[in-house]
Design a protein around this motif. Sequence first.
Motif, PDB file in Angstrom:
ATOM      1  N   SER A   1       0.830  -1.211   0.000  1.00 56.36           N
ATOM      2  CA  SER A   1       0.000   0.000   0.000  1.00 56.36           C
ATOM      3  C   SER A   1       0.862   1.259   0.000  1.00 56.36           C
ATOM      4  O   SER A   1       0.526   2.259  -0.655  1.00 56.36           O
TER       5      SER A   1
ATOM      6  N   ARG B   1       0.872   3.966  -3.079  1.00 57.72           N
ATOM      7  CA  ARG B   1       0.523   5.367  -2.829  1.00 57.72           C
ATOM      8  C   ARG B   1       1.573   6.294  -3.430  1.00 57.72           C
ATOM      9  O   ARG B   1       1.241   7.291  -4.086  1.00 57.72           O
TER      10      ARG B   1
ATOM     11  N   LYS C   1       1.399   6.367  -7.241  1.00 57.00           N
ATOM     12  CA  LYS C   1       0.300   7.199  -7.731  1.00 57.00           C
ATOM     13  C   LYS C   1       0.671   8.679  -7.713  1.00 57.00           C
ATOM     14  O   LYS C   1       0.098   9.475  -8.466  1.00 57.00           O
TER      15      LYS C   1
END
Length: 291
Positions: free
Chosen positions: A27, A31, A34
């Motif tokens: 995760s 993140r 992105k």
Amino acid sequence: MSLKLIALDLDGTTLNSKHQISEKTLSTIRRLSKRGIVVMIATGRSIISTVDYALQLDLSTPVPVSVFNGSVGFMVTGKSMESVERKELLYSNPIPIPMCRELINFASKYNWVVQYYNAETGEVSCCPKSDGHIELLKKYEELTGKRQTYLESFDQILESYGSAKLIILSPDCDDLISKAKEELTQGSWHFFKGSDYFCEFLHANMSKGEGLKSMTKKLGISLDQVVAFGDGNNDKEFIEYAGLGVAMKNACELPKSVANEITQFTNDEDGVAHHLEQLESQGRFKAGPQE
């Protein structure tokens, strides 16, 4: 200078002791990806045993992958384990065939067993001559999950291609290293102890650090904009060349000695994720055009 690329070693670093990437690490990486940060994998593994991890990241952008301790670079495209990945070869620097012959003859002199790696397919070939050889090869296979092809002789492949890297397996690697320093062509080899029973050999001008240089050049990113995480002796140059070199809490002493920072947590405690979060909170990451 802001960081634009995260370069990750796998075993002992991004992967936990079960050879898995934790959900927290995934995760955190996703993140940052992105936000436009490039995520790269750099490993001593072959492309075959690395591509699944690149796909598991499930990023919307291709993943640069440096394998065989910097000798070969690929760009892997694919968003999930179920997708059909595309592997684009970016660079390849195999060991020249005459040097491969030198190392094979050196190992034969002392009854050590050699692994020979095909740069593009990842196939591992070896010529065991004793039960002791087979025992060492099985031990390595259990460690990496990498199957090996047994040959009668290396002659059938030596005329076809140089090896991406060569590994010698021996019950006494300290003795192996000592003899290699005395007997191999000086200035031609870069070698290091992978564990207590195998040593890895590359061309003298090749390392994970040199692979990082080749990859960042291809990507148009400065080494100053790289944060690199590693734990093993083969990560020394990788950590050293990066703008921010980070050794794991569980790392060997050699990479720790050249690192700018050391994680507060081990690979089994999401050390990479925690350190990335710390860098993010400090405002160290910035996407966009190269500064």
